[in-house]
Design an enzyme around this catalytic site. Structure first.
Site, short mmCIF file in Angstrom:
data_model
loop_
_atom_site.label_atom_id
_atom_site.label_comp_id
_atom_site.label_asym_id
_atom_site.label_seq_id
_atom_site.Cartn_x
_atom_site.Cartn_y
_atom_site.Cartn_z
N ASP A 38 0.74 -1.16 0.05
CA ASP A 38 0.10 0.02 0.04
C ASP A 38 0.86 1.31 0.07
OD1 ASP A 38 -1.60 2.12 0.73
OD2 ASP A 38 -3.04 0.70 1.73
N ASP A 62 5.44 -6.94 -2.97
CA ASP A 62 4.57 -7.75 -2.73
C ASP A 62 5.04 -9.21 -2.58
OD1 ASP A 62 2.32 -9.73 -2.34
OD2 ASP A 62 1.48 -9.12 -4.29
N ASN A 85 9.33 -9.00 8.42
CA ASN A 85 7.96 -8.94 9.42
C ASN A 85 6.69 -9.31 8.66
OD1 ASN A 85 6.13 -7.78 11.60
ND2 ASN A 85 5.74 -6.25 9.65
N TYR A 150 -0.88 -21.17 9.09
CA TYR A 150 -0.22 -20.17 9.80
C TYR A 150 0.73 -20.24 10.61
CZ TYR A 150 0.93 -15.72 12.17
OH TYR A 150 1.57 -14.47 12.69
N LYS A 154 5.05 -20.15 10.27
CA LYS A 154 5.87 -19.53 10.96
C LYS A 154 6.97 -20.31 11.73
CE LYS A 154 4.62 -15.32 10.82
NZ LYS A 154 5.55 -14.05 10.17
N THR A 185 -2.42 -5.06 16.92
CA THR A 185 -2.43 -4.39 15.50
C THR A 185 -3.54 -4.15 14.95
OG1 THR A 185 -2.09 -6.66 14.38
CG2 THR A 185 -0.09 -5.68 15.43
#
Length: 243
Positions: A38, A62, A85, A150, A154, A185
């Site tokens: 963005d 991206d 990150n 997910y 990680k 967040t």
């Protein structure tokens, strides 16, 4: 300042933890490369850094697109600090996980950081200095329903942290990881604010983390204060794994 004369690249730094990491590194004297998809949010992060007297620029990227990852590495050039990150984390029950979502999770969370690090870390090694910090999650230690893919991405990033620490031994480059617990967040709160608060309350510290608190842990590992810390995972989860 401890990052004077250094260039730092922080992926996913247009919001949340990454934005706070970028701001702290800039306050420490680093010239920060802000990156994300963005451009408007990237410009906002750069503006906030410059308003505090820091130096930063935005490069759009991206991490799901390998060509974009390679272009980012080429645009940045020499880097002293790399913070991997950026991540996506749509949750789904195992029986409901679609193949496209599975692929995207691994593309962004594993393949992107792998090839970005592969492009930049040899240059650090050649110069005899550098620090890589990978941002993981405490869900690799405290599993939750719906987080299978997910957490697997990680866990892979944590494994890469240990492997890179050994692979680049003796080069002056350090590689470490931070595993945040529940953190307030914007993305996490938009997805499920109740869950963030609930998981935070379950930790011995009794609350979720702020993005700034996690960023402090990341910047510590990147800094000379952690000069003898290598190949480690710092759990910044308020003690959640103990309870």
């Amino acid at each position: 300042m401890e990052f004077d004369g250094q260039v730092a690249l922080v992926t996913g730094s247009t919001a949340g933890i990454g934005r706070e990491v970028a701001r702290l590194l800039a306050r420490g004297g680093a010239r920060v490369v802000v990156t994300g998809r963005d451009a408007a949010r990237g410009a906002g992060t750069v503006a906030s850094i410059e308003a505090e007297g820091g130096r930063a620029r935005f490069v759009a990227a991206d991490l799901a697109d390998l060509g974009s990852v390679r272009a980012l590495a080429a645009a940045v050039g020499e880097v002293d600090v790399l913070v991997n990150n950026a991540a996506v984390f749509p949750f789904a029950a195992t029986a409901e996980q679609d193949a496209e979502g599975f692929r995207r999770l691994f593309d962004v969370n594993v393949r992107g950081p792998f090839f970005l690090t592969a492009a930049l870390l040899p240059g650090m090694a050649a110069r005899g200095r550098g620090s890589v910090v990978n941002v993981s999650t405490s869900l690799t230690h405290v599993p939750v329903p719906g987080g299978a893919v997910y957490a697997a991405t990680k866990a892979a990033l944590e494994s890469l942290t240990r492997t890179w620490a050994v692979e680049f031994r003796g080069t002056g480059v350090r590689v470490n990881a931070v595993a945040p617990g529940a953190t307030e967040t914007g993305t996490a709160l938009a997805l499920n604010p109740g869950s963030v608060a609930e998981v935070g309350r379950a930790a011995p510290i009794g609350r979720p983390a702020t993005p700034r608190e996690i960023a402090e842990a990341v910047v510590f590992l990147a800094s000379p204060r952690a000069a003898y810390v290598h190949g480690e995972l710092l759990l910044a989860d308020g003690g959640r794994t103990l309870s």
